[in-house]
Design a protein around this motif. Structure first.
Motif, PDB file in Angstrom:
ATOM      1  N   ILE A 169      -1.351   2.636  13.346  1.00  0.00           N
ATOM      2  CA  ILE A 169      -0.058   3.317  13.172  1.00  0.00           C
ATOM      3  C   ILE A 169      -0.275   4.823  13.083  1.00  0.00           C
ATOM      4  N   LEU A 170      -1.265   5.240  12.327  1.00  0.00           N
ATOM      5  CA  LEU A 170      -1.556   6.663  12.190  1.00  0.00           C
ATOM      6  C   LEU A 170      -1.966   7.267  13.521  1.00  0.00           C
ATOM      7  N   ALA A 171      -2.727   6.535  14.310  1.00  0.00           N
ATOM      8  CA  ALA A 171      -3.141   7.045  15.621  1.00  0.00           C
ATOM      9  C   ALA A 171      -1.933   7.318  16.508  1.00  0.00           C
ATOM     10  N   ARG A 172      -0.945   6.418  16.466  1.00  0.00           N
ATOM     11  CA  ARG A 172       0.274   6.637  17.265  1.00  0.00           C
ATOM     12  C   ARG A 172       1.113   7.775  16.690  1.00  0.00           C
ATOM     13  N   ALA A 173       1.189   7.864  15.357  1.00  0.00           N
ATOM     14  CA  ALA A 173       1.991   8.911  14.734  1.00  0.00           C
ATOM     15  C   ALA A 173       1.446  10.300  15.063  1.00  0.00           C
ATOM     16  N   ILE A 174       0.124  10.431  15.118  1.00  0.00           N
ATOM     17  CA  ILE A 174      -0.486  11.723  15.428  1.00  0.00           C
ATOM     18  C   ILE A 174      -0.130  12.171  16.843  1.00  0.00           C
ATOM     19  N   ASN A 175      -0.018  11.219  17.748  1.00  0.00           N
ATOM     20  CA  ASN A 175       0.159  11.546  19.164  1.00  0.00           C
ATOM     21  C   ASN A 175       1.563  11.280  19.693  1.00  0.00           C
ATOM     22  N   CYS A 176       2.481  10.823  18.838  1.00  0.00           N
ATOM     23  CA  CYS A 176       3.823  10.466  19.304  1.00  0.00           C
ATOM     24  C   CYS A 176       4.529  11.675  19.909  1.00  0.00           C
ATOM     25  N   ALA A 177       5.200  11.441  21.023  1.00  0.00           N
ATOM     26  CA  ALA A 177       5.892  12.524  21.724  1.00  0.00           C
ATOM     27  C   ALA A 177       7.276  12.802  21.146  1.00  0.00           C
ATOM     28  N   ASN A 178       7.846  11.858  20.389  1.00  0.00           N
ATOM     29  CA  ASN A 178       9.211  12.006  19.890  1.00  0.00           C
ATOM     30  C   ASN A 178       9.307  12.301  18.410  1.00  0.00           C
ATOM     31  N   SER A 179       8.221  12.152  17.673  1.00  0.00           N
ATOM     32  CA  SER A 179       8.275  12.346  16.230  1.00  0.00           C
ATOM     33  C   SER A 179       6.949  12.878  15.736  1.00  0.00           C
ATOM     34  N   SER A 180       6.986  13.647  14.675  1.00  0.00           N
ATOM     35  CA  SER A 180       5.762  14.210  14.105  1.00  0.00           C
ATOM     36  C   SER A 180       5.386  13.562  12.778  1.00  0.00           C
TER      37      SER A 180
ATOM     38  N   GLN B 294       2.035   9.929   5.331  1.00  0.00           N
ATOM     39  CA  GLN B 294       3.307  10.496   5.778  1.00  0.00           C
ATOM     40  C   GLN B 294       3.424  11.968   5.395  1.00  0.00           C
ATOM     41  N   ASN B 295       2.980  12.333   4.200  1.00  0.00           N
ATOM     42  CA  ASN B 295       3.011  13.735   3.795  1.00  0.00           C
ATOM     43  C   ASN B 295       2.075  14.581   4.655  1.00  0.00           C
ATOM     44  N   ALA B 296       0.908  14.031   4.980  1.00  0.00           N
ATOM     45  CA  ALA B 296      -0.028  14.766   5.832  1.00  0.00           C
ATOM     46  C   ALA B 296       0.566  15.019   7.212  1.00  0.00           C
ATOM     47  N   LEU B 297       1.300  14.038   7.734  1.00  0.00           N
ATOM     48  CA  LEU B 297       1.931  14.200   9.043  1.00  0.00           C
ATOM     49  C   LEU B 297       3.059  15.232   8.991  1.00  0.00           C
ATOM     50  N   LYS B 298       3.862  15.178   7.936  1.00  0.00           N
ATOM     51  CA  LYS B 298       4.980  16.118   7.817  1.00  0.00           C
ATOM     52  C   LYS B 298       4.497  17.553   7.679  1.00  0.00           C
ATOM     53  N   LEU B 299       3.398  17.737   6.953  1.00  0.00           N
ATOM     54  CA  LEU B 299       2.872  19.082   6.724  1.00  0.00           C
ATOM     55  C   LEU B 299       1.876  19.509   7.790  1.00  0.00           C
ATOM     56  N   ASP B 300       1.628  18.634   8.760  1.00  0.00           N
ATOM     57  CA  ASP B 300       0.656  18.904   9.826  1.00  0.00           C
ATOM     58  C   ASP B 300      -0.719  19.224   9.240  1.00  0.00           C
ATOM     59  N   ARG B 301      -1.124  18.390   8.311  1.00  0.00           N
ATOM     60  CA  ARG B 301      -2.433  18.557   7.661  1.00  0.00           C
ATOM     61  C   ARG B 301      -3.237  17.266   7.754  1.00  0.00           C
ATOM     62  N   VAL B 302      -3.278  16.699   8.942  1.00  0.00           N
ATOM     63  CA  VAL B 302      -4.030  15.465   9.174  1.00  0.00           C
ATOM     64  C   VAL B 302      -5.518  15.780   9.137  1.00  0.00           C
ATOM     65  N   ALA B 303      -6.263  15.000   8.383  1.00  0.00           N
ATOM     66  CA  ALA B 303      -7.710  15.221   8.256  1.00  0.00           C
ATOM     67  C   ALA B 303      -8.417  14.863   9.559  1.00  0.00           C
TER      68      ALA B 303
ATOM     69  N   GLN C 208       0.831  -1.202   0.000  1.00  0.00           N
ATOM     70  CA  GLN C 208       0.000   0.000   0.000  1.00  0.00           C
ATOM     71  C   GLN C 208       0.870   1.259   0.000  1.00  0.00           C
ATOM     72  N   PRO C 209       1.811   1.404  -0.958  1.00  0.00           N
ATOM     73  CA  PRO C 209       2.708   2.571  -0.937  1.00  0.00           C
ATOM     74  C   PRO C 209       1.978   3.889  -1.126  1.00  0.00           C
ATOM     75  N   HIS C 210       0.879   3.896  -1.893  1.00  0.00           N
ATOM     76  CA  HIS C 210       0.147   5.141  -2.133  1.00  0.00           C
ATOM     77  C   HIS C 210      -0.501   5.662  -0.854  1.00  0.00           C
ATOM     78  N   VAL C 211      -1.039   4.747  -0.055  1.00  0.00           N
ATOM     79  CA  VAL C 211      -1.665   5.141   1.206  1.00  0.00           C
ATOM     80  C   VAL C 211      -0.614   5.651   2.194  1.00  0.00           C
TER      81      VAL C 211
ATOM     82  N   ARG D 219     -17.525  13.382   3.753  1.00  0.00           N
ATOM     83  CA  ARG D 219     -16.973  14.187   4.834  1.00  0.00           C
ATOM     84  C   ARG D 219     -15.702  13.573   5.422  1.00  0.00           C
ATOM     85  N   ALA D 220     -15.183  12.550   4.781  1.00  0.00           N
ATOM     86  CA  ALA D 220     -13.942  11.908   5.220  1.00  0.00           C
ATOM     87  C   ALA D 220     -13.004  11.777   4.032  1.00  0.00           C
ATOM     88  N   GLN D 221     -11.719  11.756   4.290  1.00  0.00           N
ATOM     89  CA  GLN D 221     -10.738  11.523   3.230  1.00  0.00           C
ATOM     90  C   GLN D 221     -10.700  10.028   2.938  1.00  0.00           C
TER      91      GLN D 221
END
Length: 275
Positions: free
Chosen positions: A135-146, A107-116, A99-102, A246-248
């Motif tokens: 994985i996305l849930a942890r990435a949004i809330n991770c204390a060490n990485s954005s 990852q781009n949404a997380l880097k740009l801080d544009r999470v839907a 699933q490379p497209h997903v 109403r969802a991505q």
């Protein structure tokens, strides 16, 4: 029951010979000196994720009446064996197969801080929808990485073990009524306990009733800033357009045969299987 006085440790040993690892710890609790007379009852209550939560209730009977003393024992015992699909379930974006497209979009949404505020993951079963949502849930809330979960900070550890109140997973196939969705709507108004954002993962969302979808619609239209919804389904055509619009919407593809074959070989080598 027994007609002779036995220490608590010996009673439990006789009733649960299959749990020697638990018995060594049981006697450390402040029940020293206790002598069980006549009757000893105990029960196993429930399991939690990879660790087993054991809750024992000891009731003792003395003379002709029930003694009101209760002793509770709680442990987290790491299980030695896990089924392979849980042991090798992806815990990082780099481990997601086919699933490379997903992965790139998220990852781009997380880097740009544009999470839907809401995502709809659709695709055949076994393609990684729920795993990517976690994985996305942890990435949004991770204390060490954005941009990706570190899986080592306190928030990531709580999300992985299921000990957090800020991650709620619901199986819509068995919780499909309006009452369950109303409970989610009301709880979403509360701020997260520890994490940055509260995450709701609703699996098999197409199983919700019409009334439940209508109750969810208002929250998706005007969601609180601290909430992210992740909806997963194998039948996106059954999800009302008022919800999907109403969802991505990210579509998961069937994993290619060569990717599946390579994954099987990798797991076989790790487990020392002859393939």
């Amino acid at each position: 029951s027994t007609s002779r006085n036995l220490p608590l440790r010996q009673i439990i040993q006789e009733y649960s010979p299959e749990c020697p690892c638990l018995l060594a710890r049981t006697w450390r609790f402040p029940s020293r000196g206790l002598v069980v007379r006549d009757t000893c009852l105990w029960s196993l209550v429930r399991f939690v994720n990879e660790s087993t939560l054991l809750l024992y209730s000891i009731f003792t009977k003395k003379s002709s009446f029930w003694w009101t003393t209760k002793y509770y024992f709680c442990y987290h015992i790491q299980m030695t064996e896990l089924v392979l699909y849980r042991k090798y379930r992806p815990k990082h974006f780099d481990e997601v197969q086919g699933q490379p497209h997903v992965v790139k979009i998220l990852q781009n949404a997380l880097k740009l801080d544009r999470v839907a505020h809401a995502y709809l993951f659709s695709g055949p079963r076994g393609t990684g929808k729920t795993s990517v949502a976690r994985i996305l849930a942890r990435a949004i809330n991770c204390a060490n990485s954005s941009s990706a979960p570190c899986n080592s900070c306190g928030i990531c550890s709580e999300f992985i073990s299921g000990r957090t109140l800020d991650l709620v997973e619901i199986d819509a196939a068995s919780n499909r009524g309006i009452d369950e969705i109303r409970a989610i709507r009301d709880a979403s108004m509360l701020l997260p306990v520890r994490a940055k954002r509260k995450v709701y993962i609703i699996d098999e969302v197409h199983m919700l009733t019409k009334e439940a979808f209508n109750a969810l619609l208002k929250t998706l239209e005007e969601p609180p800033k601290h909430v992210v919804f992740m909806l997963a389904t194998t039948e996106p055509e059954k999800v009302p357009e008022t919800i999907s619009s109403r969802a991505q919407h990210l579509r998961f593809h069937r994993v290619p045969d060569e990717v599946v074959a390579q994954s099987i070989l990798d797991v076989g080598r790790s487990e020392n299987f002859d393939i």
